[in-house]
Design a protein around this motif. Structure first.
Motif, short mmCIF file in Angstrom:
data_model
loop_
_atom_site.label_atom_id
_atom_site.label_comp_id
_atom_site.label_asym_id
_atom_site.label_seq_id
_atom_site.Cartn_x
_atom_site.Cartn_y
_atom_site.Cartn_z
N GLY A 149 0.84 -1.34 0.00
CA GLY A 149 0.07 -0.01 0.08
C GLY A 149 0.73 1.40 -0.13
O GLY A 149 1.90 1.36 0.62
N GLY A 150 0.52 2.22 -0.94
CA GLY A 150 1.30 3.53 -0.84
C GLY A 150 0.69 4.43 0.21
O GLY A 150 -0.29 4.34 0.77
N GLY A 151 1.47 5.53 0.44
CA GLY A 151 0.94 6.39 1.31
C GLY A 151 0.03 7.63 0.62
O GLY A 151 -0.29 7.22 -0.48
N GLY A 152 -0.34 8.43 1.23
CA GLY A 152 -1.05 9.66 0.68
C GLY A 152 -2.55 9.57 0.94
O GLY A 152 -2.98 9.47 1.82
N GLY A 153 -3.18 9.40 -0.45
CA GLY A 153 -4.88 9.62 -0.50
C GLY A 153 -5.34 8.50 0.48
O GLY A 153 -4.91 7.56 0.60
N GLY A 154 -6.37 8.91 0.98
CA GLY A 154 -7.24 7.98 1.85
C GLY A 154 -8.01 6.93 0.96
O GLY A 154 -8.27 7.15 -0.18
N GLY A 155 -8.43 6.10 1.73
CA GLY A 155 -8.93 4.90 0.82
C GLY A 155 -10.48 5.01 0.39
O GLY A 155 -11.05 6.16 1.27
N SER A 156 -10.80 4.59 -0.41
CA SER A 156 -12.41 4.50 -0.69
C SER A 156 -13.12 3.91 0.34
O SER A 156 -12.95 2.62 0.74
N ILE A 157 -14.57 4.30 0.55
CA ILE A 157 -15.47 3.79 1.39
C ILE A 157 -16.38 3.37 0.18
O ILE A 157 -16.92 4.08 -0.24
N SER A 158 -16.90 2.03 0.23
CA SER A 158 -17.93 1.57 -0.49
C SER A 158 -19.23 1.64 0.33
O SER A 158 -19.42 1.42 1.35
N THR A 159 -20.33 2.11 -0.65
CA THR A 159 -21.79 2.08 0.07
C THR A 159 -22.73 1.12 -0.40
O THR A 159 -22.76 0.83 -1.67
N GLU A 160 -23.24 0.47 0.48
CA GLU A 160 -24.31 -0.77 0.03
C GLU A 160 -25.67 0.05 0.18
O GLU A 160 -26.11 0.58 1.24
N GLY A 161 -26.52 0.16 -0.61
CA GLY A 161 -27.85 0.89 -0.75
C GLY A 161 -28.71 -0.13 -0.94
O GLY A 161 -28.87 -1.18 -1.88
N VAL A 162 -29.80 -0.27 0.22
CA VAL A 162 -30.89 -1.32 0.22
C VAL A 162 -32.20 -0.59 0.34
O VAL A 162 -32.25 0.32 1.21
N THR A 163 -33.12 -1.05 -0.32
CA THR A 163 -34.64 -0.23 -0.23
C THR A 163 -35.50 -1.46 -0.04
O THR A 163 -36.43 -1.91 -0.83
N PRO A 164 -35.65 -2.13 1.38
CA PRO A 164 -36.58 -3.18 1.53
C PRO A 164 -37.97 -2.74 1.82
O PRO A 164 -38.32 -1.55 2.38
N ASP B 89 -19.07 -7.57 4.06
CA ASP B 89 -17.70 -7.74 3.15
C ASP B 89 -17.83 -7.09 1.97
O ASP B 89 -16.52 -6.99 1.64
N THR B 90 -18.69 -6.28 1.49
CA THR B 90 -18.47 -5.40 0.33
C THR B 90 -18.75 -3.99 0.66
O THR B 90 -18.38 -3.49 -0.43
N ALA B 91 -19.12 -3.69 1.86
CA ALA B 91 -19.26 -2.16 1.95
C ALA B 91 -18.96 -2.11 3.45
O ALA B 91 -19.10 -2.56 4.45
N GLN B 92 -18.39 -0.80 3.93
CA GLN B 92 -18.26 -0.15 5.13
C GLN B 92 -19.66 0.80 5.65
O GLN B 92 -19.51 0.97 6.74
N ASP B 93 -20.22 1.17 4.52
CA ASP B 93 -21.34 2.29 4.74
C ASP B 93 -22.62 1.45 4.25
O ASP B 93 -22.66 1.23 2.97
N HIS B 94 -23.69 1.63 5.02
CA HIS B 94 -24.88 1.04 4.48
C HIS B 94 -26.07 1.88 4.40
O HIS B 94 -26.37 2.44 5.78
N LYS B 95 -26.89 2.24 3.48
CA LYS B 95 -28.00 3.10 3.68
C LYS B 95 -28.98 2.35 3.41
O LYS B 95 -29.37 1.42 2.14
N ILE B 96 -30.00 2.38 4.25
CA ILE B 96 -31.27 1.65 4.12
C ILE B 96 -32.47 2.64 4.09
O ILE B 96 -32.65 3.34 4.91
N THR B 97 -33.36 2.35 3.02
CA THR B 97 -34.44 3.16 2.79
C THR B 97 -35.65 2.25 3.24
O THR B 97 -36.02 1.25 2.39
N ALA B 98 -36.29 2.37 4.35
CA ALA B 98 -37.06 1.29 4.80
C ALA B 98 -38.51 1.81 4.84
O ALA B 98 -38.82 2.79 4.90
N SER B 99 -39.02 0.82 4.35
CA SER B 99 -40.72 0.85 4.67
C SER B 99 -41.30 -0.22 5.32
O SER B 99 -40.83 -1.60 4.65
N GLY B 100 -42.18 -0.32 5.99
CA GLY B 100 -42.96 -1.54 6.39
C GLY B 100 -42.11 -1.75 7.75
O GLY B 100 -41.38 -0.78 8.49
#
Length: 117
Positions: free
Chosen positions: A3-18, A28-39
């Motif tokens: 790994g090199g120094g410098g720029g920050g790593g990217s954070i992946s977002t998982e979006g779910v609309t249940p 395993d695939t994301a660090q940020d999770h956005k849930i648009t919930a109904s019900g």
């Protein structure tokens, strides 16, 4: 490699609309999770790596009842009650305490959530 120094790593977002039922967070695939919930929804984690930090953002679309599975452990005691009002936003941060594997549940240590409604 390496790994090199410098720029920050990217954070992946998982979006779910249940629209009700169990909502699985794929740690395993994301660090940020956005849930648009109904019900009526229950949030349940899957996978992950010990000591990893994650955030869950929950936006209510209509009146919604969102609960957290027993995999979420709260050092302070009981889980927060998330708001049910339409448009309410909740945020939850947690660290993977124990990664799940066959026959063993993922355990997450979570801080209190703050909601804005």
């Amino acid at each position: 490699g390496g790994g090199g120094g410098g720029g920050g790593g990217s954070i992946s977002t998982e979006g779910v609309t249940p629209t009700g039922g169990v909502v699985t967070l794929d740690l395993d695939t994301a660090q940020d999770h956005k849930i648009t919930a109904s019900g009526v929804c229950e949030i349940r984690p899957e996978g992950g790596t010990e000591s990893e930090s994650h955030t869950v953002r929950i936006v209510n679309s209509g009146v919604s009842t969102v609960s957290l599975s027993s995999h979420f452990l709260f050092p302070s005691g009981s889980a927060p009650t998330l708001p049910t009002a339409n448009g309410a936003i909740s945020m939850l941060s947690f660290t993977v305490h124990r990664a799940g594997s066959t026959g063993i549940s993922t355990q997450l240590l979570s801080g209190a959530s703050i909601n804005y409604s």
